[in-house]
Write a protein that holds these residues in place. Structure first.
Motif, PDB file in Angstrom:
ATOM      1  N   MET A   1       0.853  -1.226   0.117  1.00 30.47           N
ATOM      2  CA  MET A   1      -0.003  -0.127   0.271  1.00 30.47           C
ATOM      3  C   MET A   1       1.016   1.313  -0.025  1.00 30.47           C
ATOM      4  SD  MET A   1      -3.027  -1.121  -0.044  1.00 30.47           S
ATOM      5  CE  MET A   1      -3.893   0.231   0.175  1.00 30.47           C
ATOM      6  N   THR A   2       1.869   1.328   0.768  1.00 33.54           N
ATOM      7  CA  THR A   2       2.865   2.354   0.850  1.00 33.54           C
ATOM      8  C   THR A   2       3.377   2.701  -0.562  1.00 33.54           C
ATOM      9  OG1 THR A   2       3.416   2.084   3.176  1.00 33.54           O
ATOM     10  CG2 THR A   2       4.913   3.274   1.824  1.00 33.54           C
ATOM     11  N   LEU A   3       4.005   1.498  -1.176  1.00 41.34           N
ATOM     12  CA  LEU A   3       4.443   1.623  -2.427  1.00 41.34           C
ATOM     13  C   LEU A   3       3.466   2.172  -3.649  1.00 41.34           C
ATOM     14  CD1 LEU A   3       6.504  -1.873  -2.791  1.00 41.34           C
ATOM     15  CD2 LEU A   3       7.312   0.652  -2.300  1.00 41.34           C
ATOM     16  N   LEU A   4       2.119   1.659  -3.386  1.00 41.22           N
ATOM     17  CA  LEU A   4       1.058   2.189  -4.280  1.00 41.22           C
ATOM     18  C   LEU A   4       1.110   3.738  -4.022  1.00 41.22           C
ATOM     19  CD1 LEU A   4      -1.527  -0.546  -4.561  1.00 41.22           C
ATOM     20  CD2 LEU A   4      -0.284   0.415  -6.484  1.00 41.22           C
ATOM     21  N   HIS A   5       1.220   4.210  -2.727  1.00 44.07           N
ATOM     22  CA  HIS A   5       0.990   5.543  -2.364  1.00 44.07           C
ATOM     23  C   HIS A   5       2.151   6.302  -3.255  1.00 44.07           C
ATOM     24  CE1 HIS A   5       0.528   8.637   1.020  1.00 44.07           C
ATOM     25  NE2 HIS A   5       1.088   8.957   0.101  1.00 44.07           N
ATOM     26  N   LEU A   6       3.292   5.859  -3.039  1.00 44.88           N
ATOM     27  CA  LEU A   6       4.443   6.384  -3.629  1.00 44.88           C
ATOM     28  C   LEU A   6       4.349   6.530  -5.241  1.00 44.88           C
ATOM     29  CD1 LEU A   6       7.260   5.060  -1.475  1.00 44.88           C
ATOM     30  CD2 LEU A   6       6.379   7.490  -1.244  1.00 44.88           C
ATOM     31  N   ILE A   7       4.061   5.475  -5.686  1.00 44.61           N
ATOM     32  CA  ILE A   7       3.967   5.132  -7.275  1.00 44.61           C
ATOM     33  C   ILE A   7       2.951   6.533  -7.786  1.00 44.61           C
ATOM     34  CG2 ILE A   7       3.118   3.775  -9.201  1.00 44.61           C
ATOM     35  CD1 ILE A   7       4.391   1.418  -7.519  1.00 44.61           C
ATOM     36  N   ASN A   8       1.791   6.447  -7.191  1.00 44.28           N
ATOM     37  CA  ASN A   8       0.558   7.065  -7.504  1.00 44.28           C
ATOM     38  C   ASN A   8       0.830   8.715  -6.902  1.00 44.28           C
ATOM     39  OD1 ASN A   8      -1.373   5.379  -9.100  1.00 44.28           O
ATOM     40  ND2 ASN A   8      -0.971   4.055  -7.239  1.00 44.28           N
ATOM     41  N   LEU A   9       1.632   8.922  -6.236  1.00 45.16           N
ATOM     42  CA  LEU A   9       2.064  10.324  -5.583  1.00 45.16           C
ATOM     43  C   LEU A   9       0.438  10.723  -4.842  1.00 45.16           C
ATOM     44  CD1 LEU A   9       3.870  12.037  -8.287  1.00 45.16           C
ATOM     45  CD2 LEU A   9       4.827  10.843  -6.105  1.00 45.16           C
ATOM     46  N   LYS A  10      -0.086   9.879  -4.242  1.00 50.77           N
ATOM     47  CA  LYS A  10      -1.372  10.102  -3.545  1.00 50.77           C
ATOM     48  C   LYS A  10      -1.669   9.093  -2.559  1.00 50.77           C
ATOM     49  CE  LYS A  10      -4.962   8.435  -6.516  1.00 50.77           C
ATOM     50  NZ  LYS A  10      -6.087   8.972  -7.500  1.00 50.77           N
ATOM     51  N   PRO A  11      -2.287   9.477  -0.985  1.00 50.05           N
ATOM     52  CA  PRO A  11      -2.590   8.540  -0.420  1.00 50.05           C
ATOM     53  C   PRO A  11      -3.604   7.439  -0.834  1.00 50.05           C
ATOM     54  CG  PRO A  11      -2.715  10.524   0.431  1.00 50.05           C
ATOM     55  CD  PRO A  11      -2.640  10.683  -0.994  1.00 50.05           C
ATOM     56  N   MET A  12      -3.671   6.325  -0.223  1.00 47.61           N
ATOM     57  CA  MET A  12      -4.387   5.116  -0.824  1.00 47.61           C
ATOM     58  C   MET A  12      -5.647   4.939   0.318  1.00 47.61           C
ATOM     59  SD  MET A  12      -3.439   3.730  -3.429  1.00 47.61           S
ATOM     60  CE  MET A  12      -2.863   5.434  -3.851  1.00 47.61           C
ATOM     61  N   ASN A  13      -5.800   5.966   1.310  1.00 45.84           N
ATOM     62  CA  ASN A  13      -7.075   5.895   2.281  1.00 45.84           C
ATOM     63  C   ASN A  13      -8.333   5.763   1.767  1.00 45.84           C
ATOM     64  OD1 ASN A  13      -4.659   7.426   3.152  1.00 45.84           O
ATOM     65  ND2 ASN A  13      -5.570   7.794   4.700  1.00 45.84           N
ATOM     66  N   PHE A  14      -8.510   6.194   0.283  1.00 46.51           N
ATOM     67  CA  PHE A  14      -9.969   6.008  -0.161  1.00 46.51           C
ATOM     68  C   PHE A  14     -10.432   4.620  -0.604  1.00 46.51           C
ATOM     69  CE2 PHE A  14      -6.811   6.089  -3.785  1.00 46.51           C
ATOM     70  CZ  PHE A  14      -7.552   5.410  -4.747  1.00 46.51           C
ATOM     71  N   LEU A  15      -9.175   3.759  -0.388  1.00 42.63           N
ATOM     72  CA  LEU A  15      -9.527   2.022  -0.691  1.00 42.63           C
ATOM     73  C   LEU A  15     -10.129   1.612   0.777  1.00 42.63           C
ATOM     74  CD1 LEU A  15      -6.211   1.203  -2.427  1.00 42.63           C
ATOM     75  CD2 LEU A  15      -8.412   1.358  -3.433  1.00 42.63           C
ATOM     76  N   TYR A  16     -10.099   2.338   1.928  1.00 40.54           N
ATOM     77  CA  TYR A  16     -10.436   1.678   3.278  1.00 40.54           C
ATOM     78  C   TYR A  16     -11.964   2.270   3.420  1.00 40.54           C
ATOM     79  CZ  TYR A  16      -5.756  -0.044   3.942  1.00 40.54           C
ATOM     80  OH  TYR A  16      -4.699  -0.428   4.124  1.00 40.54           O
ATOM     81  N   ASP A  17     -12.762   1.343   3.882  1.00 38.35           N
ATOM     82  CA  ASP A  17     -13.985   1.600   4.354  1.00 38.35           C
ATOM     83  C   ASP A  17     -13.915   1.369   5.904  1.00 38.35           C
ATOM     84  OD1 ASP A  17     -16.588   1.782   5.464  1.00 38.35           O
ATOM     85  OD2 ASP A  17     -17.684   0.841   3.667  1.00 38.35           O
ATOM     86  N   LEU A  18     -13.842   2.244   6.706  1.00 42.33           N
ATOM     87  CA  LEU A  18     -13.226   2.313   8.034  1.00 42.33           C
ATOM     88  C   LEU A  18     -14.534   2.043   8.847  1.00 42.33           C
ATOM     89  CD1 LEU A  18     -10.259   4.929   8.628  1.00 42.33           C
ATOM     90  CD2 LEU A  18     -10.364   2.331   8.112  1.00 42.33           C
ATOM     91  N   ASP A  19     -15.735   2.227   8.316  1.00 46.99           N
ATOM     92  CA  ASP A  19     -17.207   1.963   9.121  1.00 46.99           C
ATOM     93  C   ASP A  19     -17.263   0.334   9.011  1.00 46.99           C
ATOM     94  OD1 ASP A  19     -17.699   4.528   9.645  1.00 46.99           O
ATOM     95  OD2 ASP A  19     -18.737   4.901   7.747  1.00 46.99           O
ATOM     96  N   GLU A  20     -17.002  -0.291   7.724  1.00 43.56           N
ATOM     97  CA  GLU A  20     -17.165  -1.612   7.572  1.00 43.56           C
ATOM     98  C   GLU A  20     -15.790  -2.559   7.779  1.00 43.56           C
ATOM     99  OE1 GLU A  20     -19.978  -3.221   6.765  1.00 43.56           O
ATOM    100  OE2 GLU A  20     -20.973  -1.444   7.166  1.00 43.56           O
ATOM    101  N   MET A  21     -14.756  -1.619   7.970  1.00 44.14           N
ATOM    102  CA  MET A  21     -13.391  -2.221   8.355  1.00 44.14           C
ATOM    103  C   MET A  21     -12.946  -3.227   7.210  1.00 44.14           C
ATOM    104  SD  MET A  21     -12.392  -0.612  10.840  1.00 44.14           S
ATOM    105  CE  MET A  21     -11.399  -1.333  12.201  1.00 44.14           C
ATOM    106  N   THR A  22     -13.231  -2.694   5.808  1.00 40.07           N
ATOM    107  CA  THR A  22     -13.018  -3.464   4.804  1.00 40.07           C
ATOM    108  C   THR A  22     -11.786  -2.564   3.600  1.00 40.07           C
ATOM    109  OG1 THR A  22     -14.684  -2.595   3.452  1.00 40.07           O
ATOM    110  CG2 THR A  22     -14.918  -4.466   4.722  1.00 40.07           C
TER     111      THR A  22
END
Length: 167
Positions: free
Chosen positions: A82-103
Protein backbone atom coordinates in the motif's frame (compact mmCIF):
# COMPACT_ATOMS: atom_id res chain seq x y z
CA UNK A 1 14.21 -2.32 -3.08
CA UNK A 2 15.72 -0.69 0.02
CA UNK A 3 12.31 -0.58 1.71
CA UNK A 4 11.93 -4.32 1.18
CA UNK A 5 15.39 -4.95 2.62
CA UNK A 6 14.61 -2.80 5.66
CA UNK A 7 11.26 -4.53 6.21
CA UNK A 8 12.95 -7.91 5.66
CA UNK A 9 15.41 -7.01 8.40
CA UNK A 10 12.48 -6.30 10.73
CA UNK A 11 11.01 -9.69 9.81
CA UNK A 12 14.25 -11.59 10.45
CA UNK A 13 14.41 -9.97 13.89
CA UNK A 14 10.78 -10.87 14.67
CA UNK A 15 9.67 -7.24 14.54
CA UNK A 16 6.45 -6.21 12.83
CA UNK A 17 5.84 -2.73 11.42
CA UNK A 18 2.09 -2.89 10.99
CA UNK A 19 1.27 0.67 9.91
CA UNK A 20 3.98 1.48 7.39
CA UNK A 21 3.32 4.61 5.36
CA UNK A 22 5.44 7.15 3.45
CA UNK A 23 5.79 9.15 6.69
CA UNK A 24 7.87 6.30 8.11
CA UNK A 25 10.45 6.27 5.31
CA UNK A 26 13.47 8.55 5.61
CA UNK A 27 16.12 8.95 2.90
CA UNK A 28 19.58 10.18 3.91
CA UNK A 29 22.13 12.03 1.76
CA UNK A 30 23.79 8.80 0.60
CA UNK A 31 20.47 7.43 -0.65
CA UNK A 32 20.07 4.93 2.21
CA UNK A 33 16.53 4.30 3.38
CA UNK A 34 15.60 4.04 7.04
CA UNK A 35 12.19 2.98 8.29
CA UNK A 36 11.14 4.73 11.46
CA UNK A 37 9.38 2.82 14.21
CA UNK A 38 5.88 4.08 15.05
CA UNK A 39 6.92 5.58 18.35
CA UNK A 40 9.73 7.62 16.77
CA UNK A 41 9.08 11.28 17.44
CA UNK A 42 12.62 12.70 17.26
CA UNK A 43 11.99 13.87 13.72
CA UNK A 44 8.97 15.99 14.61
CA UNK A 45 6.30 13.63 13.25
CA UNK A 46 3.08 13.77 15.20
CA UNK A 47 1.70 10.26 14.89
CA UNK A 48 -1.49 11.22 16.69
CA UNK A 49 -2.54 13.09 13.54
CA UNK A 50 -1.02 10.65 11.05
CA UNK A 51 -3.67 10.16 8.38
CA UNK A 52 -2.00 7.85 5.88
CA UNK A 53 -1.82 4.44 7.49
CA UNK A 54 -2.45 1.14 5.84
CA UNK A 55 -3.84 -1.86 7.67
CA UNK A 56 -4.07 -5.30 6.09
CA UNK A 57 -7.51 -6.94 5.75
CA UNK A 58 -6.82 -9.32 8.66
CA UNK A 59 -5.85 -6.39 10.86
CA UNK A 60 -9.10 -4.61 9.97
CA UNK A 61 -11.13 -7.74 10.77
CA UNK A 62 -9.36 -8.08 14.12
CA UNK A 63 -9.99 -4.42 14.96
CA UNK A 64 -13.65 -4.78 14.03
CA UNK A 65 -14.14 -7.84 16.23
CA UNK A 66 -11.80 -7.28 19.17
CA UNK A 67 -10.29 -3.79 18.95
CA UNK A 68 -6.89 -5.49 19.03
CA UNK A 69 -4.43 -5.71 16.18
CA UNK A 70 -3.24 -9.07 14.91
CA UNK A 71 0.43 -8.62 14.13
CA UNK A 72 2.22 -10.77 11.62
CA UNK A 73 4.80 -10.22 8.92
CA UNK A 74 2.34 -10.98 6.12
CA UNK A 75 0.43 -7.89 7.33
CA UNK A 76 3.69 -5.99 6.91
CA UNK A 77 3.90 -7.17 3.28
CA UNK A 78 0.43 -5.76 2.65
CA UNK A 79 1.20 -2.41 4.30
CA UNK A 80 4.43 -2.15 2.29
CA UNK A 81 2.47 -2.75 -0.94
CA UNK A 82 0.00 0.00 0.00
CA UNK A 83 2.89 2.35 0.78
CA UNK A 84 4.53 1.57 -2.56
CA UNK A 85 1.23 2.29 -4.35
CA UNK A 86 1.02 5.58 -2.43
CA UNK A 87 4.51 6.51 -3.64
CA UNK A 88 3.91 5.34 -7.23
CA UNK A 89 0.61 7.22 -7.53
CA UNK A 90 1.80 10.24 -5.50
CA UNK A 91 -1.40 10.19 -3.46
CA UNK A 92 -2.65 8.47 -0.32
CA UNK A 93 -4.52 5.20 -0.65
CA UNK A 94 -6.96 5.94 2.19
CA UNK A 95 -9.87 6.01 -0.26
CA UNK A 96 -9.51 2.22 -0.57
CA UNK A 97 -10.56 1.77 3.06
CA UNK A 98 -14.10 1.71 4.43
CA UNK A 99 -13.38 2.26 8.11
CA UNK A 100 -17.05 1.92 9.06
CA UNK A 101 -17.14 -1.59 7.63
CA UNK A 102 -13.41 -2.17 8.26
CA UNK A 103 -12.80 -3.40 4.70
CA UNK A 104 -10.50 -2.74 1.75
CA UNK A 105 -11.94 -2.17 -1.73
CA UNK A 106 -10.02 -4.88 -3.57
CA UNK A 107 -11.70 -4.17 -6.92
CA UNK A 108 -10.21 -0.66 -7.01
CA UNK A 109 -6.94 -1.82 -5.44
CA UNK A 110 -6.47 -4.47 -8.14
CA UNK A 111 -7.19 -1.88 -10.86
CA UNK A 112 -4.51 0.39 -9.38
CA UNK A 113 -2.03 -2.48 -9.41
CA UNK A 114 -2.92 -3.32 -13.03
CA UNK A 115 -2.14 0.31 -14.00
CA UNK A 116 1.44 0.16 -12.68
CA UNK A 117 3.65 0.67 -15.75
CA UNK A 118 6.61 -1.52 -14.85
CA UNK A 119 5.83 -5.20 -15.49
CA UNK A 120 8.16 -6.45 -12.75
CA UNK A 121 6.77 -4.12 -10.08
CA UNK A 122 3.19 -4.92 -11.11
CA UNK A 123 3.92 -8.66 -10.83
CA UNK A 124 5.41 -8.22 -7.35
CA UNK A 125 2.57 -5.96 -6.14
CA UNK A 126 0.01 -8.56 -7.24
CA UNK A 127 1.70 -11.07 -4.94
CA UNK A 128 1.75 -8.56 -2.07
CA UNK A 129 -1.93 -7.47 -2.06
CA UNK A 130 -3.65 -10.84 -1.78
CA UNK A 131 -6.71 -10.80 0.50
CA UNK A 132 -5.70 -13.83 2.56
CA UNK A 133 -2.33 -13.65 4.34
CA UNK A 134 -1.46 -17.26 3.47
CA UNK A 135 -1.66 -16.31 -0.25
CA UNK A 136 0.70 -13.34 0.14
CA UNK A 137 4.37 -13.47 -0.62
CA UNK A 138 6.80 -13.45 2.35
CA UNK A 139 9.55 -10.86 2.81
CA UNK A 140 12.14 -13.52 1.98
CA UNK A 141 10.37 -14.38 -1.30
CA UNK A 142 9.96 -10.68 -2.00
CA UNK A 143 13.69 -10.07 -1.51
CA UNK A 144 14.50 -12.99 -3.82
CA UNK A 145 12.15 -11.64 -6.51
CA UNK A 146 13.66 -8.15 -6.28
CA UNK A 147 17.22 -9.46 -6.48
CA UNK A 148 16.19 -11.51 -9.53
CA UNK A 149 14.57 -8.44 -11.08
CA UNK A 150 17.68 -6.32 -10.46
CA UNK A 151 19.89 -9.05 -11.86
CA UNK A 152 17.76 -9.21 -15.03
CA UNK A 153 17.85 -5.41 -15.39
CA UNK A 154 21.65 -5.41 -14.99
CA UNK A 155 21.95 -8.15 -17.63
CA UNK A 156 19.71 -6.17 -20.00
CA UNK A 157 21.77 -3.00 -19.39
CA UNK A 158 25.00 -4.92 -20.07
CA UNK A 159 23.56 -6.26 -23.33
CA UNK A 160 22.49 -2.76 -24.41
CA UNK A 161 25.93 -1.37 -23.55
CA UNK A 162 27.67 -4.10 -25.58
CA UNK A 163 25.31 -3.44 -28.50
CA UNK A 164 26.01 0.31 -28.34
CA UNK A 165 29.77 -0.37 -28.19
CA UNK A 166 29.57 -2.56 -31.29
CA UNK A 167 27.79 0.16 -33.32
Amino acid sequence: CSCVLAMGSFCRNDLVHYTLSPHDIVLNGEGNIKILPMEMSDFGFDYSVKKDFYYSPEMLRALKCTSQLVLNNKSGVFTLAMTLLHLINLKPMNFLYDLDEMTVDFAVLNRLVENVCDDHIRHILKKMVKVAPYERITFTELEDMLYGMLENKNTENDQVSRLEDSI
